[in-house]
Design an enzyme around this catalytic site. Structure first.
Site, PDB file in Angstrom:
ATOM      1  N   GLU A   1      38.981  27.721  72.484  1.00 44.48           N
ATOM      2  CA  GLU A   1      39.614  26.483  72.050  1.00 44.48           C
ATOM      3  C   GLU A   1      38.705  25.298  72.345  1.00 44.48           C
ATOM      4  OE1 GLU A   1      44.174  26.712  72.144  1.00 44.48           O
ATOM      5  OE2 GLU A   1      43.594  27.187  74.189  1.00 44.48           O
TER       6      GLU A   1
ATOM      7  N   TRP B   1      48.229  26.366  80.716  1.00 42.58           N
ATOM      8  CA  TRP B   1      49.343  26.768  79.862  1.00 42.58           C
ATOM      9  C   TRP B   1      50.237  27.825  80.502  1.00 42.58           C
ATOM     10  CZ3 TRP B   1      51.187  23.726  76.527  1.00 42.58           C
ATOM     11  CH2 TRP B   1      50.377  22.906  75.746  1.00 42.58           C
TER      12      TRP B   1
ATOM     13  N   TRP C   1      55.065  13.415  77.819  1.00 45.05           N
ATOM     14  CA  TRP C   1      54.138  14.550  77.921  1.00 45.05           C
ATOM     15  C   TRP C   1      52.751  14.192  77.410  1.00 45.05           C
ATOM     16  CZ3 TRP C   1      53.715  19.801  79.082  1.00 45.05           C
ATOM     17  CH2 TRP C   1      52.694  20.520  78.427  1.00 45.05           C
ATOM     18  N   LYS C   2      51.706  14.778  78.045  1.00 40.77           N
ATOM     19  CA  LYS C   2      50.362  14.808  77.486  1.00 40.77           C
ATOM     20  C   LYS C   2      49.746  16.167  77.742  1.00 40.77           C
ATOM     21  CE  LYS C   2      46.458  13.266  78.806  1.00 40.77           C
ATOM     22  NZ  LYS C   2      45.748  14.576  78.841  1.00 40.77           N
ATOM     23  N   ASN C   3      48.829  16.565  76.833  1.00 34.39           N
ATOM     24  CA  ASN C   3      47.983  17.711  77.123  1.00 34.39           C
ATOM     25  C   ASN C   3      46.543  17.392  76.738  1.00 34.39           C
ATOM     26  OD1 ASN C   3      49.583  18.201  74.543  1.00 34.39           O
ATOM     27  ND2 ASN C   3      48.142  19.882  74.286  1.00 34.39           N
ATOM     28  N   ASP C   4      45.972  18.000  75.709  1.00 36.88           N
ATOM     29  CA  ASP C   4      44.523  17.955  75.494  1.00 36.88           C
ATOM     30  C   ASP C   4      43.949  16.538  75.406  1.00 36.88           C
ATOM     31  OD1 ASP C   4      45.037  20.613  75.204  1.00 36.88           O
ATOM     32  OD2 ASP C   4      44.165  20.811  73.213  1.00 36.88           O
TER      33      ASP C   4
ATOM     34  N   TRP D   1      47.421  17.944  66.157  1.00 45.57           N
ATOM     35  CA  TRP D   1      46.858  18.686  67.281  1.00 45.57           C
ATOM     36  C   TRP D   1      45.473  18.113  67.633  1.00 45.57           C
ATOM     37  CZ3 TRP D   1      47.966  24.608  66.305  1.00 45.57           C
ATOM     38  CH2 TRP D   1      49.338  24.783  66.039  1.00 45.57           C
TER      39      TRP D   1
ATOM     40  N   ASP E   1      40.895  22.762  66.241  1.00 44.61           N
ATOM     41  CA  ASP E   1      40.173  21.926  67.208  1.00 44.61           C
ATOM     42  C   ASP E   1      38.786  21.514  66.707  1.00 44.61           C
ATOM     43  OD1 ASP E   1      42.399  22.593  68.697  1.00 44.61           O
ATOM     44  OD2 ASP E   1      41.353  24.009  70.005  1.00 44.61           O
TER      45      ASP E   1
END
Length: 514
Positions: A229, A319, A52-55, A114, A181
């Protein structure tokens, strides 16, 4: 990172939930781990090697290469939670080399790591050595709404591996929900560091002399576009010599009929407070799937800064449906990014300023095949003699009188499924409804941006890959990015008009090998 609990997001990981999206033609898994005979992995966009990857995290320039960090969960397919920072390096922002985990998770009581930002501490303000790479990132030890705080990690090996600076936050949570963030920049004029921090409907500004102790100085509040965000703050100079500060955030404006991408304001920054030129934001992408985006410095080969151009990259996901993708079943991963863009500042006829985008110039060096179709007259639908699942299509459409005109991308053999891109009356659009869409609600299928039909011309540049389309209109003021999952057998292409005839000039298809 979404305001939803991370455990709620990753618990019961949707392994196999995308199976219904895979046609029988996808074929059985091949011998290689996580690979399939028919792959949905992007051909020329960045994808996580596995899991998995996100930001994205803002890339930084170190020793002749961009260091790109991103949130990665190595335990995604087993259903375990939490992200670390994984690193990839690149000299041209098209081809990337995986370097593995840089900031690990679960090695301190803070748990997983995060979003945040990395900076190079050239003058050793933090005491870890001149040139140390320092990361400020959010951690939430109890994954609760009020315990998000900012922690520090440092690297003395050029950003390859990081050590935690103790176990306590350098910026504790003052008792507020959504406190995350951190984005840090250097204010050379005032000899200090500046942090922007997402605080629900506010961006907070903080000062520090040493990256370890932070003082709140002001806030910029904007309601009505969801939880803010991944804030962004930078200075950029337009071609006419005017310099502007830009404040950006990832935001969800869908409830107000706005995008769910990167909102930004042009304005001024005095080192402590940002003053916007207008109350309402502009949007760097008008599609559904350009989230958690970051901009970063454009550097020459000698490291010199380009004051008129920045780069940008976003997560090609949302999301609302982040765990729905056929790449889980076909290739054992979930995580694709947009193409890197070059961002410039442009003055409009009314005197206001806005950002424009174009794909990174280095993409031109990876062209493996060019198909030049020239000028094509179209009235109704014209199916082209081309087949492909990953390519770029460019053309300039001109007409005397039509209701609409555009392209059918990733068209099925029977013409029933396709992704439409074009203009209709007074708006431009990208529509994934006629193909396999990740949005099971059916509500978020067609994205819009303004268009003046009196012009009777539009330039379209569509970057098509196996699970995405990015549409750049005219000079790039408007871009639409969307995830879509056409069957791999849907590889046709057509041009169309509505109520009239148009000429698609200089129609060109390019394929890439990365």
């Amino acid at each position: 990172m979404s305001g939803i609990s991370r455990r709620a997001l990753f618990a019961g990981t949707a392994v196999g939930t995308a199976g219904a999206l895979l046609p029988a033609a996808a074929g059985p898994a091949a011998a290689g781990p996580g690979r399939a005979a028919a792959s949905y992995r992007a051909a020329y966009h960045f994808t996580v090697p596995e899991q998995w990857k996100n930001d994205p995290q803002r890339p930084i320039w170190i020793d002749g290469a961009y260091h790109y960090y991103y949130l990665h969960n190595a335990d995604y397919l087993s259903g375990e939670v939490g992200t670390a920072w994984r690193l990839a390096t690149s000299t041209d922002l098209v081809s990337f080399t995986d370097r593995g985990i840089a900031v690990p998770k679960d090695t301190t009581p803070g748990g997983d790591v995060w979003s945040g930002s990395a900076v190079i501490d050239t003058d050793d303000t933090a005491g870890f050595g001149a040139g140390a790479v320092v990361v400020l990132a959010t951690m939430s030890p109890h994954d609760g709404p009020n315990d998000q705080a900012q922690y520090l990690y440092y690297s003395t090996d050029g950003g390859r591996s990081f050590t935690p600076h103790g176990t306590d936050p350098v910026l504790p949570n003052p008792g507020v929900r959504d406190f995350r963030d951190p984005k840090v920049i250097r204010d050379e004029e005032r000899d200090r560091w500046v942090m922007t921090l997402a605080e629900n409907d506010k961006v907070g500004f903080y000062h520090s002399a040493d990256l370890k102790s932070w003082t709140y100085v002001s806030g910029f509040v904007k309601g009505g576009i969801g939880v803010l965000e991944c804030p962004d703050l930078f200075r950029i100079r337009a071609g006419d010599g005017t310099a502007k500060w830009v404040l950006g955030v990832s935001a969800n404006g869908k409830a107000a009929g706005l995008p769910n991408t990167y909102a930004y304001w042009t304005g001024s920054f005095d080192g402590s407070a940002f003053t916007a030129d207008a109350t309402e934001p502009q949007w760097l992408d008008r599609g559904w799937d350009w989230y958690g985006a970051v901009t970063f410095d454009k550097r020459g080969t000698d490291g010199t800064l380009d004051e008129e151009t920045r780069y940008a990259i976003g997560w090609l996901n949302n999301w609302d449906y982040a765990q729905i993708t056929p790449t889980i079943d076909s290739d054992g991963f979930n995580g694709t990014d947009s193409i890197v863009r070059e961002i410039t500042l442009k003055r409009a006829a009314d005197g206001t300023y806005h950002l424009v985008s174009r794909p990174v110039a280095a993409l031109d060096r990876y062209v493996s095949r060019t198909v030049r179709l020239g000028d094509l007259a179209v009235e109704g639908t014209r199916v082209l003699d081309y087949r492909g699942t990953a390519y770029e299509l460019t053309c300039e459409i001109t007409w005397d009188q039509v209701t609409g005109a555009g392209m059918q991308l990733r068209r099925s053999p029977d013409g029933a499924r396709h992704i439409d891109a074009g203009v209709h009356r007074d708006y431009a659009y990208l529509n994934r409804r006629p193909t396999v869409s990740p949005d099971m609600s059916g509500r978020w299928q067609e994205s819009h941006s303004p268009f003046d039909p009196a012009r009777r011309t539009v330039t379209l540049r569509a970057l098509v890959d196996r699970t995405s389309v990015e549409l750049f209109l005219d000079d790039g003021r408007y871009v639409h990015s969307t995830a879509a999952f056409p069957y791999l057998v849907d590889n046709g292409l057509a041009l169309f008009t509505i109520d009239g005839r148009a000429v698609f000039r200089n129609t060109t298809i390019r394929e890439f090998e990365v």
